[in-house]
Write an enzyme that holds these catalytic residues in place. Structure first.
Site, PDB file in Angstrom:
ATOM      1  N   GLU A 107       0.785  -1.231   0.000  1.00  0.00           N
ATOM      2  CA  GLU A 107       0.000   0.000   0.000  1.00  0.00           C
ATOM      3  C   GLU A 107       0.826   1.295   0.000  1.00  0.00           C
ATOM      4  OE1 GLU A 107      -3.269   0.171  -0.285  1.00  0.00           O
ATOM      5  OE2 GLU A 107      -3.573  -1.989  -0.270  1.00  0.00           O
ATOM      6  N   SER A 486     -47.268 -31.633  40.262  1.00  0.00           N
ATOM      7  CA  SER A 486     -47.039 -31.830  41.696  1.00  0.00           C
ATOM      8  C   SER A 486     -45.869 -31.031  42.244  1.00  0.00           C
ATOM      9  CB  SER A 486     -46.800 -33.319  41.984  1.00  0.00           C
ATOM     10  OG  SER A 486     -47.962 -34.066  41.715  1.00  0.00           O
TER      11      SER A 486
END
Length: 810
Positions: A107, A486
């Site tokens: 770059e 229950s």
């Protein structure tokens, strides 16, 4: 050489030529001067016009990079990440030098020499365009790219480019080269939701950036040019060309030697998609935390880099996840093979790549990998996996015990041959055993949920909302309201103990017929076993889970008393049915609600509120939220004027300490000698709890605890269909609870509750519940409130009775 006679013969011509040359040079000179002046004036004008409008580059020092929301366990393990931009910022010192060389090679080779703009770079880019018709190295410097990405658009107009140059020069004046590289590598987009260098390393290679090779650095750098065009996951051919060019540039610039160059060029591509690497699988927890942060901070929660720390223990969570998977797989094996998930059309490719592509669309669920049957023999099966691997399954690898599902209550005989139940193209599931061997399996159709709380402050220690979050995001632990059956009875028994009943009270377990006089429809409630045992003590009735005793208890204490009692546990009494079915747990509750209620039994009678998030931090470490849960403090009761004071962080007492002790002792008997006795295999004396099974059965539960942890497990179908007549809370839910608690309580000593003042122990006759006569060989010990010694209740002593109730019960 002498001049020709012609030239001397005409001197006027010579003089004229001299003046012509001077005029030409003059014209050129003045044109260049004018052009330069116009250019300077133009640039000066542009500078004077544009510079006041430029943003201040100093804002880069305060820039807040968008980072995702991350969720952690209490011990700092990552369990979730949310946000479109995956980013993990790095300091310059954390960026490998070899990566920087790869970046600059591609770059901006003169990065450390220029002052923001490189004339040489622009000329090189122009030259490459003329030679090859394409740019290979960009004309913009890294500083220009940074300026463009932070402050400008990518619109190709002259003013944008001029602004870019001005900003780049200003950035170079205000920032060091190292600061610029740090900002650049944390800001740039590398494709596939990866923003910044570290995120790119994780996405493409599943590694930390420092652990990558030269070729991998070059591949990542190559993506920057065009994240879609040079992405190795989307366009491998172009990505490899770009990678190798960058490696060549590194060698050309003498950043690497010949040996390194050759190795990097010849290194095969290893890039593949790696999602977020989580330390702990807790997707339901992560989603709950995400929603809480979103409620507090809105959409900015996804980009501000918040770190969310939860109450979840990573080890306990892993155990809970494993227990749920095992429990559901065990249930599934008990009920038979339902057939292939789907059938694939005959493959059109010699390598079965079209099958492989279709398999890749099928998610892995609960660790069960999808596979397609390629070939079937009597005792062997060959399958292809989604990654293209072929696996040969032998008869003992899960095939020999396959039996077909017929109904929830029945299976067919074991198959004699694999050809009887498998055909080429069938999509099946494979699971790996502890020896890393594949076994034939299937994804269970049944679901489950588990919630585990710290009973002292309500901290959620672990939570699983289903078999697999990728199968269903529905969180059954917090959203799945189902009948508790229950397991609801202890709440009713608590109210009974507060209203004149004792553990020794005698209640009749005998039939009741409840008729609706307007319709003539009768309700005849039964016990799970269809039998009636006659008069029995309240303690027995609880650990044997007798439905008729619970109904008589509710009738005796009264509906309003019972409903008022439920309110203290955090329930809304208006939501409960106002009829005798309440005694059987017919009102739908979530596992979280049940675990919260049972926490009050575990902690000695205090109300806690479940919470998940302990604190939320900004990425700077600043704490923006911290939980302040109410904690149980038994020692505080004598020191505080009122534990009901809403301004204190002390949990409110909702059950008298003595009543809490009585109900706890009764629930420990459920484990010791009742429906929960399988839990005795844990070898502990401090476990208590209650099973739950609803009509059908359709829902199975176990809620239980010791003083350190409260856990509720639910098992059932989302469609509320039948589980099978042999399935109960003790067979479906309790084994999951046991597997979880075995690890969760490992290393913790038994911790029996201290007997509070006002409790007495009396020898009683087990048949009558009354104090035993001296020398009675059958006498047993029972605990009472001091004032209740010898009190019994003969509620419902009749052998049967008929009751008329309003129509709404039906």
């Amino acid at each position: 050489m002498r001049a020709s006679s012609c030239e001397f013969a005409n001197p006027l011509i010579h003089i004229e030529k001299m003046f012509s040359k001077k005029s030409l040079f003059g014209i050129i000179f003045w044109l260049l001067l004018a052009g330069t002046s116009v250019t300077l004036v133009t640039f000066a004008g542009l500078y004077l016009y544009l510079s006041p409008k430029l943003p201040s580059v100093e804002s880069l020092r305060e820039v807040k990079l968008q980072t995702p929301l991350r969720v952690y366990s209490s011990d700092g393990k990552l369990i979730g990440e949310f946000g479109e931009q995956r980013r993990t910022p790095l300091t310059y010192d954390q960026i490998p030098p070899l990566y920087i060389k790869a970046l600059l090679s591609a770059e901006d080779a003169e990065f450390f020499e220029h002052h923001g703009v490189s004339l040489k770079g622009m000329l090189r880019a122009a030259s490459q365009i003329l030679k090859s018709g394409a740019i290979q190295s960009g004309g913009s410097t890294i500083t220009q790219q940074l300026a463009r990405d932070f402050f400008l658009t990518r619109q190709q107009i002259f003013s944008r480019k001029f602004n870019e140059i001005l900003l780049s020069i200003e950035i170079e004046r205000k920032f060091t080269k190292e600061e610029i590289l740090e900002l650049f590598n944390n800001k740039m987009f590398f494709g596939n939701r990866a923003y910044g260098l570290q995120a790119a390393a994780q996405i493409y290679y599943g590694k930390d950036i420092k652990d990558l090779s030269v070729a991998q650095y070059a591949m990542i750098v190559g993506v920057l040019k065009a994240p879609s065009a040079y992405n190795p996951l989307a366009n491998l051919k172009r990505a490899m060309i770009r990678r190798n060019w960058i490696i060549g540039r590194m060698y050309e610039l003498k950043h690497i030697d010949r040996v390194t160059y050759e190795a990097a060029i010849n290194e095969p591509n290893t890039a593949s998609y790696h999602g977020t690497t989580l330390d702990v699988q807790a997707p339901y927890i992560a989603e709950m935390a995400r929603q809480e942060v979103l409620d507090r901070f809105g959409d900015k929660a996804y980009v501000q880099g918040y770190r969310v720390y939860t109450t979840v223990d990573s080890a306990a969570q892993a155990t809970a996840q494993a227990a749920i998977l095992k429990g559901l797989m065990d249930y599934d094996k008990r009920h038979g093979y339902r057939g292939p998930e789907r059938k694939l059309n005959p493959s059109q490719e010699s390598d079965l790549s079209d099958w492989q592509d279709e398999l890749q669309t099928i998610p892995v669920l609960g660790g069960l990998e999808p596979a397609a049957v390629v070939d079937v023999a009597d005792k062997t099966v060959k399958v292809i996996m989604s990654n293209g691997d072929f696996v040969d399954l032998g008869w003992e690898q899960g095939l020999s015990n396959v039996r077909p599902y017929i109904t929830e209550d029945s299976r067919g005989a074991t198959y004699n041959s694999a050809r009887d139940f498998l055909k080429p193209g069938d999509v099946v599931r494979l699971a790996k055993d502890n020896d890393d061997q594949w076994h034939f399996s299937q994804v269970p159709a049944i679901q489950a949920a588990l919630v585990s709380l710290d009973p002292m402050d309500g901290a959620i220690r672990s939570l699983v909302g289903g078999f697999d979050f990728n199968q269903s995001h529905y969180n059954r632990a917090t959203q799945g309201a189902r009948q508790p059956g229950s397991s609801f009875k202890p709440l009713l028994y608590t109210a009974a103990l507060e209203n004149g009943f004792t553990p020794a009270s005698i209640i009749n377990d005998a039939p009741i017929v409840i008729e609706n006089t307007s319709t003539g429809i009768a309700w005849r409630p039964e016990n799970d076993d269809g039998k009636f045992s006659g008069p029995m003590r309240l303690r027995q009735a609880l650990y044997r889970s007798r439905n008729l005793v619970s109904i008589r208890l509710l009738r005796s204490i009264g509906m309003q008393t019972a409903l008022d009692s439920m309110a203290r546990f955090g329930f809304n009494p208006k939501d409960f049915p106002r009829d005798l079915t309440l005694a059987l747990g017919t009102h739908e509750l979530t596992p979280m609600q049940m675990a919260t209620a049972y926490a009050s039994f575990a902690n000695g009678g205090f109300k806690i509120d479940p919470y998940l998030v302990t604190r939320i931090e900004e990425d700077s470490g600043k704490i923006v939220y911290e939980a302040t849960p109410k904690r149980v403090c038994k020692e505080c009761e004598s020191n505080l004027p009122s534990t009901n004071d809403a301004n204190t962080n002390v949990a409110k007492r909702i059950i008298d300490a003595r009543i809490a002790y009585l109900i706890d002792s009764m629930l420990r008997d459920v484990v010791d000698k009742g429906t929960g006795r399988q839990a005795k295999q844990l070898g502990r004396k401090d476990l208590a709890g209650k099973t739950g099974t609803t009509n059908g059965p359709r829902d199975t539960w176990f809620s239980g605890y010791n003083p350190n942890i409260t856990t509720t497990v639910w098992v059932g179908f989302d469609a509320n269909t039948l589980l099978g007549r042999k399935e109960f809370g003790s067979s479906a839910a309790l084994p999951i609870w046991i597997d979880f608690m075995r690890t969760a309580l490992e290393g913790l000593p038994d911790q029996l509750p201290r007997q509070p003042e006002g409790i007495v122990t009396v020898r009683i006759n087990p048949d009558t519940g009354k104090p035993a006569m001296p020398g009675d060989p059958d006498a047993i010990f029972e605990v009472f409130l001091g004032e209740d010694t010898g009190r019994t209740s003969a509620a419902g002593h009749e052998t049967s009775e008929q009751v008329t109730l309003p129509e709404e019960i039906f």
